[in-house]
Design a protein around this motif. Structure first.
Motif, short mmCIF file in Angstrom:
data_model
loop_
_atom_site.label_atom_id
_atom_site.label_comp_id
_atom_site.label_asym_id
_atom_site.label_seq_id
_atom_site.Cartn_x
_atom_site.Cartn_y
_atom_site.Cartn_z
N TYR A 37 0.83 -1.30 -0.05
CA TYR A 37 -0.04 0.02 0.08
C TYR A 37 1.08 1.16 0.08
O TYR A 37 0.43 2.28 -0.70
N GLU A 38 1.84 1.26 0.65
CA GLU A 38 3.02 2.35 0.74
C GLU A 38 3.43 2.58 -0.74
O GLU A 38 3.58 3.61 -1.05
N LEU A 39 4.05 1.61 -1.24
CA LEU A 39 4.21 1.68 -2.72
C LEU A 39 3.20 2.15 -3.67
O LEU A 39 3.59 3.09 -4.49
N ALA A 40 2.18 1.73 -3.44
CA ALA A 40 1.01 2.14 -4.37
C ALA A 40 0.93 3.75 -4.03
O ALA A 40 0.68 4.57 -5.15
N ALA A 41 0.76 4.28 -3.10
CA ALA A 41 0.67 5.63 -2.62
C ALA A 41 1.87 6.50 -2.96
O ALA A 41 1.53 7.60 -3.66
N ALA A 42 3.06 5.94 -3.05
CA ALA A 42 4.08 6.61 -3.53
C ALA A 42 4.18 6.86 -4.83
O ALA A 42 4.45 7.76 -5.36
N VAL A 43 3.63 5.71 -5.59
CA VAL A 43 3.75 5.87 -7.21
C VAL A 43 2.54 6.85 -7.53
O VAL A 43 2.69 7.64 -8.44
N ARG A 44 1.47 6.95 -7.11
CA ARG A 44 0.34 7.68 -7.15
C ARG A 44 0.72 9.17 -7.07
O ARG A 44 0.45 9.91 -7.95
N ALA A 45 1.42 9.31 -6.05
CA ALA A 45 1.71 10.77 -5.60
C ALA A 45 2.79 11.27 -6.33
O ALA A 45 2.75 12.35 -7.01
N ALA A 46 3.70 10.54 -6.70
CA ALA A 46 4.79 10.83 -7.73
C ALA A 46 4.23 11.10 -9.25
O ALA A 46 4.40 12.26 -9.70
N GLY A 47 3.13 10.13 -9.86
CA GLY A 47 2.68 10.52 -10.76
C GLY A 47 1.83 11.73 -10.94
O GLY A 47 1.67 12.27 -12.07
N ALA A 48 1.20 12.23 -9.89
CA ALA A 48 0.28 13.16 -9.89
C ALA A 48 0.97 14.60 -9.71
O ALA A 48 0.35 15.69 -9.83
#
Length: 119
Positions: A31-42
């Motif tokens: 879940y941390e990985l998913a949140a980090a990728v989403r935040a970086a992409g946004a």
């Protein structure tokens, strides 16, 4: 230990996994990985996300030891849902994702690399 994000070069975000000794992710790690990728992409200043890992290998998948310690199916269900979220975050990222695979890449690591734009 965990997931971190850095932007050492303008426009390039590095999302780094660090779960020694083999980067097998616990449920919270997915879940941390998913949140980090989403935040970086946004982030409008980011043009590319590089998914990387510390240590001797890229990713060994799910933390099996975490599942073995659990009394019921919660850890297995959590790992499956967490993997889905991380894979989806990579696949749906608003900017290209490069999986910087080194060493071994097993289980969920293959899912991460397979959903990236380049390996």
């Amino acid at each position: 230990m965990g997931v971190s994000t850095s932007v050492p070069e303008e426009g390039v975000a590095f999302v780094t996994v660090d779960f020694p000794p083999v980067n097998a992710l616990p449920v919270r790690g997915w879940y941390e990985l998913a949140a980090a990728v989403r935040a970086a992409g946004a982030d409008p200043s980011v043009r590319c996300v590089v998914l990387t890992a510390e240590g001797r290998g890229f990713n060994a998948g799910v933390d099996i030891k975490e599942m073995q310690r659990a009394d019921g199916p919660e850890a297995l269900i959590g790992a499956n849902r967490g993997c889905y979220e991380a894979f989806a975050a990579v696949y749906e990222c608003e900017v290209p994702v490069v999986a910087a695979v080194h060493g071994f890449c097993l289980g969920g690591g293959i899912g991460l690399a397979g959903n990236a734009d380049a390996i």
